[in-house]
Design an enzyme around this catalytic site. Structure first.
Site, PDB file in Angstrom:
ATOM      1  N   LYS A 189      -5.977  -1.336 -11.077  1.00 23.91           N
ATOM      2  CA  LYS A 189      -4.708  -0.901 -12.073  1.00 23.91           C
ATOM      3  C   LYS A 189      -3.595  -1.799 -11.594  1.00 23.91           C
ATOM      4  O   LYS A 189      -3.100  -1.683 -10.638  1.00 23.91           O
ATOM      5  CB  LYS A 189      -4.512   0.590 -11.851  1.00 23.91           C
ATOM      6  CG  LYS A 189      -3.560   1.174 -12.776  1.00 23.91           C
ATOM      7  CD  LYS A 189      -3.479   2.633 -12.520  1.00 23.91           C
ATOM      8  CE  LYS A 189      -2.262   3.054 -12.973  1.00 23.91           C
ATOM      9  NZ  LYS A 189      -2.068   4.531 -12.829  1.00 23.91           N
ATOM     10  N   LYS A 209      -4.377  -0.088  -6.783  1.00 27.10           N
ATOM     11  CA  LYS A 209      -3.428   0.331  -7.492  1.00 27.10           C
ATOM     12  C   LYS A 209      -1.966  -0.528  -7.106  1.00 27.10           C
ATOM     13  O   LYS A 209      -1.379  -0.064  -6.251  1.00 27.10           O
ATOM     14  CB  LYS A 209      -3.023   1.963  -7.536  1.00 27.10           C
ATOM     15  CG  LYS A 209      -1.934   2.304  -8.396  1.00 27.10           C
ATOM     16  CD  LYS A 209      -1.821   3.737  -8.632  1.00 27.10           C
ATOM     17  CE  LYS A 209      -0.652   3.795  -9.374  1.00 27.10           C
ATOM     18  NZ  LYS A 209      -0.549   5.389  -9.967  1.00 27.10           N
TER      19      LYS A 209
HETATM   20  C1  PBG Z   1       0.766   8.092 -11.213  1.00 27.17           C
HETATM   21  C2  PBG Z   1       0.365   7.510 -12.121  1.00 27.17           C
HETATM   22  C3  PBG Z   1       0.933   6.296 -12.881  1.00 27.17           C
HETATM   23  C4  PBG Z   1       0.029   5.875 -13.841  1.00 27.17           C
HETATM   24  C5  PBG Z   1      -1.304   6.774 -13.920  1.00 27.17           C
HETATM   25  N1  PBG Z   1      -1.035   7.744 -12.560  1.00 27.17           N
HETATM   26  C6  PBG Z   1       2.185   5.748 -12.872  1.00 27.17           C
HETATM   27  C7  PBG Z   1       2.724   5.600 -11.469  1.00 27.17           C
HETATM   28  O1  PBG Z   1       2.105   5.163 -10.603  1.00 27.17           O
HETATM   29  O2  PBG Z   1       4.121   5.478 -11.474  1.00 27.17           O
HETATM   30  C8  PBG Z   1       0.006   4.904 -14.884  1.00 27.17           C
HETATM   31  C9  PBG Z   1      -0.918   4.811 -15.974  1.00 27.17           C
HETATM   32  C10 PBG Z   1      -0.222   3.964 -17.220  1.00 27.17           C
HETATM   33  O3  PBG Z   1       0.868   3.080 -16.985  1.00 27.17           O
HETATM   34  O4  PBG Z   1      -0.951   4.116 -18.231  1.00 27.17           O
HETATM   35  N2  PBG Z   1       0.065   8.845 -10.248  1.00 27.17           N
END
Ligand code: PBG
Length: 333
Positions: free
Chosen positions: A257, A202
Site C-alpha cells: 500500500k 505500508k
Molecule cells: C490507517 C489507515 C490509513 C489508510 C488505511 N488505514 C491511513 C494512514 O495510514 O494514515 C489509508 C487508505 C487510503 O488512503 O485509502 N490505519
C-alpha cells in the site's frame, strides 16, 4: 539475427491484428473475484455523507450500508473492508473505544453477517480513528508511538472483531510484532480460522490524504506524520524483510500500500514469497483518477480498468479499491 528470426519473418503486430488472437495471447485477467470494496461506516444509522476529496464515496450509516451491500452481493464481490468514522467524543489517548465489544465495528459486523453471511468481512486493526492525535498507536509524553503498549490494545481490538464475526482482521498500523501478538490472541480464544491480512509493506505516503478526511483523522493528526512507523518510499528490500517477518508471525495474506506507484514492490514480494499478495489502490489514487476523469482529461472506465489490470500483472491476487463496485459493473457489462 536471433533464434526468433529477424524482420520481416517476425512481425509482433500479426497477433495484435484481431481481437480473437489478442484474446488468445492475453496473459493477465481481471475479474470480480479479485475486488474488495473498502467502506466508511458511521454510527448514525441513517446518515449518508459525501466526502469532497473522494467523489462518489460516502460515509454510510448502517441502513445505507445495508443497501450498498445488496449491490455488493448482486455483483458477487467477495469481500468488503470496514473503516469506522468515530466522533470526537469517543476518541481518547488510550483508544479504549477501539476494543469496545459494543462499539461501531462489532455492531456493524454482526448486522452484516446476519444478512450477508457469505460476503467476507475485513476489519481494520489500528488505533488512528480512536486516538485524539490520529496516530495509529498509543503515544508517550513526547508524542512517540509506543510499540509494545500499542500491540496490547491491537490484540483486544482484533479479538473484539473476531468475536463479532469478522472473517479477516487487517492490521494497518505497522507496529513491530503485531502479527504474532494478534495471532496468539486469536489462537488463545479459539479463533483459529480468523484470517490475518497484514498491511506488511505500508508506506508513509502522501496518497492517504482523502482517507484521513473521510475518517476524520486528518484534523487530529495536524502537521504530524507517521514516518517513524510506516515505510520510507525509497525502500524496497525493507519491504521483503517486513513480509518475511509477518509470514513468520502468522499472517495469511500480505498487502502492499499504496498501489500504482509501488508495483515493483508487489512484483518482488510475489516472486519471492508466493503467498496471497494484495494491493490497496488508496484514496489519493482514487482522487487522482476521479479528478482527471471529471475534467475529461482521461477516460474513467478504461483508465481505471487499466490500473487494476496492471496491479494484477504485477502479481496482486486481489485489490482493495474504492472503484470495486463500479469496476464490477463494468466487468459484468
Ligand atoms: C490507517 C489507515 C490509513 C489508510 C488505511 N488505514 C491511513 C494512514 O495510514 O494514515 C489509508 C487508505 C487510503 O488512503 O485509502 N490505519
Amino acid at each position: 539475427m536471433s533464434v526468433f528470426g529477424a524482420f520481416p519473418r517476425r512481425r509482433m503486430r500479426r497477433m495484435r491484428s484481431a481481437e480473437f488472437s489478442r484474446r488468445l495471447q492475453r496473459e493477465t485477467k481481471l475479474s470480480v473475484d479479485q475486488l474488495i470494496l473498502p467502506v466508511f461506516v458511521h454510527g448514525e444509522p441513517n446518515l449518508k455523507e459525501s466526502i469532497p476529496s473522494m467523489p462518489g464515496v460516502e460515509r454510510l450509516g448502517l441502513n445505507h450500508l445495508l443497501r450498498l451491500m445488496d449491490k455488493v452481493s448482486q455483483h458477487n464481490i467477495p469481500a468488503v473492508a470496514l473503516f469506522p468514522v468515530i466522533p470526537m467524543e469517543q476518541k481518547s489517548l488510550d483508544a479504549k473505544e477501539s476494543y469496545n465489544p459494543e462499539g461501531l465495528i462489532p455492531k456493524v459486523i454482526r448486522e452484516l453477517k446476519k444478512k450477508f453471511p457469505d460476503i467476507g468481512i475485513i476489519t481494520d486493526v489500528a488505533l488512528d480513528p480512536y486516538t485524539v492525535h490520529g496516530q495509529d498507536g498509543l503515544t508517550n509524553e513526547s508524542g512517540y508511538v509506543l510499540n509494545d503498549e500499542t500491540i496490547a490494545v491491537l490484540r483486544r481490538q482484533a479479538l473484539s472483531h473476531a468475536e463479532a464475526g469478522a472473517d479477516i482482521v487487517a492490521p494497518s498500523d505497522m507496529m513491530d510484532g503485531r502479527i504474532a501478538g494478534i495471532r496468539s490472541a486469536l489462537d488463545d480464544h479459539n479463533y483459529v480460522n480468523t484470517r490475518i491480512l497484514s498491511y506488511a509493506a505500508k508506506y508513509a505516503s502522501s496518497f492517504y490524504g482523502p482517507f484521513r478526511d473521510a475518517v476524520g483523522s486528518a484534523k487530529a493528526l495536524g502537521s504530524s506524520n507517521k514516518l517513524n512507523y510506516q515505510m520510507d518510499p525509497a525502500n524496497s528490500n525493507e519491504a521483503l524483510h517486513e513480509v518475511a517477518l509477518d509470514i513468520g508471525e502468522g499472517a495469511d495474506m500480505v498487502m502492499v500500500k499504496p498501489g500504482l506507484p509501488y508495483l515493483d514492490i508487489v512484483q518482488r514480494i510475489k516472486e519471492k514469497f508466493q503467498v496471497p499478495t494484495l494491493v490497496y489502490q488508496v484514496s489519493g489514487e482514487y482522487a487522482m483518477l476521479k479528478a482527471a476523469s471529471a475534467t475529461g482529461w482521461i477516460d474513467e472506465k478504461s483508465a481505471v480498468l487499466e490500473t487494476l489490470l496492471c496491479m494484477r500483472r504485477a502479481g496482486a491476487d486481489a485489490i482493495l479499491t474504492y472503484y470495486a463496485l463500479q469496476a464490477a459493473e463494468w466487468l459484468n457489462e
